[in-house]
Scaffold this active site. Structure first.
Site, mmCIF file in Angstrom:
data_model
loop_
_atom_site.group_PDB
_atom_site.id
_atom_site.type_symbol
_atom_site.label_atom_id
_atom_site.label_comp_id
_atom_site.label_asym_id
_atom_site.label_seq_id
_atom_site.Cartn_x
_atom_site.Cartn_y
_atom_site.Cartn_z
ATOM 1 N N GLU A 164 -0.575 -3.838 -4.937
ATOM 2 C CA GLU A 164 -1.685 -3.882 -6.061
ATOM 3 C C GLU A 164 -1.004 -3.535 -7.514
ATOM 4 O OE1 GLU A 164 -5.527 -2.601 -3.784
ATOM 5 O OE2 GLU A 164 -4.655 -1.046 -4.991
ATOM 6 N N GLY B 41 -13.105 1.746 -9.306
ATOM 7 C CA GLY B 41 -13.083 0.018 -9.503
ATOM 8 C C GLY B 41 -12.202 -0.039 -10.891
ATOM 9 N N GLU C 50 -9.296 -2.490 4.769
ATOM 10 C CA GLU C 50 -9.403 -3.532 5.559
ATOM 11 C C GLU C 50 -10.176 -4.744 4.751
ATOM 12 O OE1 GLU C 50 -10.048 -0.524 6.439
ATOM 13 O OE2 GLU C 50 -8.462 -0.123 7.797
ATOM 14 N N PRO D 181 1.355 -0.586 -2.548
ATOM 15 C CA PRO D 181 2.181 -0.654 -4.049
ATOM 16 C C PRO D 181 2.100 -2.055 -4.291
ATOM 17 C CG PRO D 181 3.556 -0.564 -2.010
ATOM 18 C CD PRO D 181 2.152 -0.296 -1.534
#
Length: 426
Positions: free
Chosen positions: A339, A311, A64, A337
């Site tokens: 990203e 990360g 979120e 997806p």
């Protein structure tokens, strides 16, 4: 004021010492400094900056929180004087948001839903507008924010069927809370109808877009990218990311089959939970494959490169035009997806993508995504794409078209929020 709300306020006063101790201890165990952990009690660790409006966005956890970064960036471009505050509840979300923080934005841990923490938080930050994400419907947070006069919106609204039924059983409470919102944007038409059935004001409910499909570009360390490309040279590379327990064996089976045709092919394997690195390395070894490991400091290489760090997905996506997204071979719901598409890569996925069903449907219709059923199907699909450059180019071109179309929608959402929340007035 509904009885349920009054009961919750009374209960929260008595429970806040226990929740405070539990929440701050949990954050400290995860490496959060004690000063920052006390943000849960409403004690701000940063000052309100600038003379422009402060827009507060509240999200729950990682997905979120990251979903609103692109929205903040776009609103910030339209409102150059605005400052942004994003709140979330977990240490992981704080760490990832820090890596991708938009301009003029600060992060704080969300205050507990109790009078003391909320009074301190609101008195310090004095938000001009508040945007809540998905299902973050803490009763006192909503009503006390509304009481300050701040304009409010709910975006990416999504509630489970169980939550919907619960709200329907308590119409007075539902009306009392949902009436605070000047605008409610849902992920799809079905959720819009459910919100109205839950006694949300029908004239303020509209379909938006799934903001999780609009998360900003993943960060890429350019120096690390250069080093990785040098290490792998001219080897072909494919990526399997966000895999869960029970999926790696299927991925490794496919890679094993591909190596018979492309002996120097490298798989970059990035499990969803990097702490599973030892277990995943054991699976690679058991499959008879060589393994270099990121967390050990190994350079990219081996038949499998285990990317067990947090990360760095943007780095690995930049290394290949083909990405298989896990959480989809098993009934987990899939992962984002968009990203992948943002990097211009083709998306492969298993069939279980309920969490991003609409995004996947659009990607598949555009020709940017393909579904596979098992290891054999994955190996066959990868083999075709790697041996037929034009097919792969068609998919990557489709991914770029899809991203451009979503950008247009994000502009519309940002403009609508700015107008409805009256942020475009001097």
């Amino acid at each position: 004021m509904p009885f349920l709300y009054r009961a919750w306020v009374i209960a929260s006063v008595g429970l806040v010492p226990f929740f405070a101790r539990s929440q701050t201890a949990k954050l400290r165990e995860q490496g959060v400094p004690v000063r920052r952990a006390h943000e849960k009690l409403g004690h701000a660790t940063q000052d309100r900056q600038g003379s422009g409006p402060l827009i507060w966005l509240h999200a729950a956890s990682v997905g979120e929180s990251l979903s609103v970064l692109a929205l903040i960036t776009r609103m910030g471009m339209i409102l150059p004087r605005a400052q942004f505050l994003i709140t979330s509840g977990t240490a992981t979300s704080a760490a990832l948001v820090a890596q991708r923080m938009p301009p003029r934005t600060v992060h704080q841990f969300a205050p507990l839903d109790a009078p003391g923490p909320l009074k301190r938080f609101l008195r310090h930050w004095q938000p001009d507008a508040a945007i809540f994400v998905e299902s973050e419907l803490w009763p006192q947070m909503l009503r006390r924010t509304h009481g300050t006069g701040a304009k409010m919106a709910l975006v990416n609204a999504r509630l489970s069927d169980k939550s919907v039924e619960t709200w329907r059983k308590h119409p007075k409470m539902a009306r009392y809370l949902f009436s605070v919102f000047d605008l409610i944007l849902t992920q799809n038409d079905a959720m819009a109808h459910k919100m109205v059935s839950m006694h949300a004001p029908s004239d303020r409910v509209a379909r938006g877009i799934n903001l999780k499909s609009m998360a900003g570009p993943l960060p890429v360390d350019e120096d690390a990218l250069f080093d990785a490309r040098v290490a792998l040279g001219h080897r072909l590379v494919w990526v399997a990311s966000s895999t869960h327990e029970g999926e790696e064996n299927t991925v490794l089976q496919a890679h094993h089959a591909l190596l018979k045709k492309i002996p120097d092919l490298c798989l970059i394997l990035a499990p969803r939970h990097p702490e599973r690195g030892d277990a995943v390395e054991g699976l690679v070894t058991a499959a008879g494959l060589t393994c270099n490991r990121r967390s050990r400091g190994d350079a990219p290489g081996g038949q499998v490169y285990l990317a067990d760090t947090l990360g760095e997905l943007g780095l690995w996506y930049a290394m290949s035009d083909i990405v298989f997204l896990g959480g989809s071979l098993l009934p987990i719901g899939g992962h984002n997806p968009f990203e992948v598409a943002q990097t211009g890569a083709a998306v492969l996925s298993g069939p279980h993508v309920t969490a991003f069903a609409e995004t996947y449907a659009q990607l598949e219709a555009e020709g940017a995504a393909q579904f596979v059923e098992d290891g054999d199907d994955l190996a066959e699909t990868l083999s075709k794409l790697l041996s037929t450059p034009q097919d792969l180019t068609d998919m990557t071109d489709a991914a770029e078209r899809f991203v451009a179309a979503q950008d247009d929608q994000l502009d519309i959402i940002a403009s609508r929020l700015i107008t409805t929340l009256k942020l475009d007035t001097p």
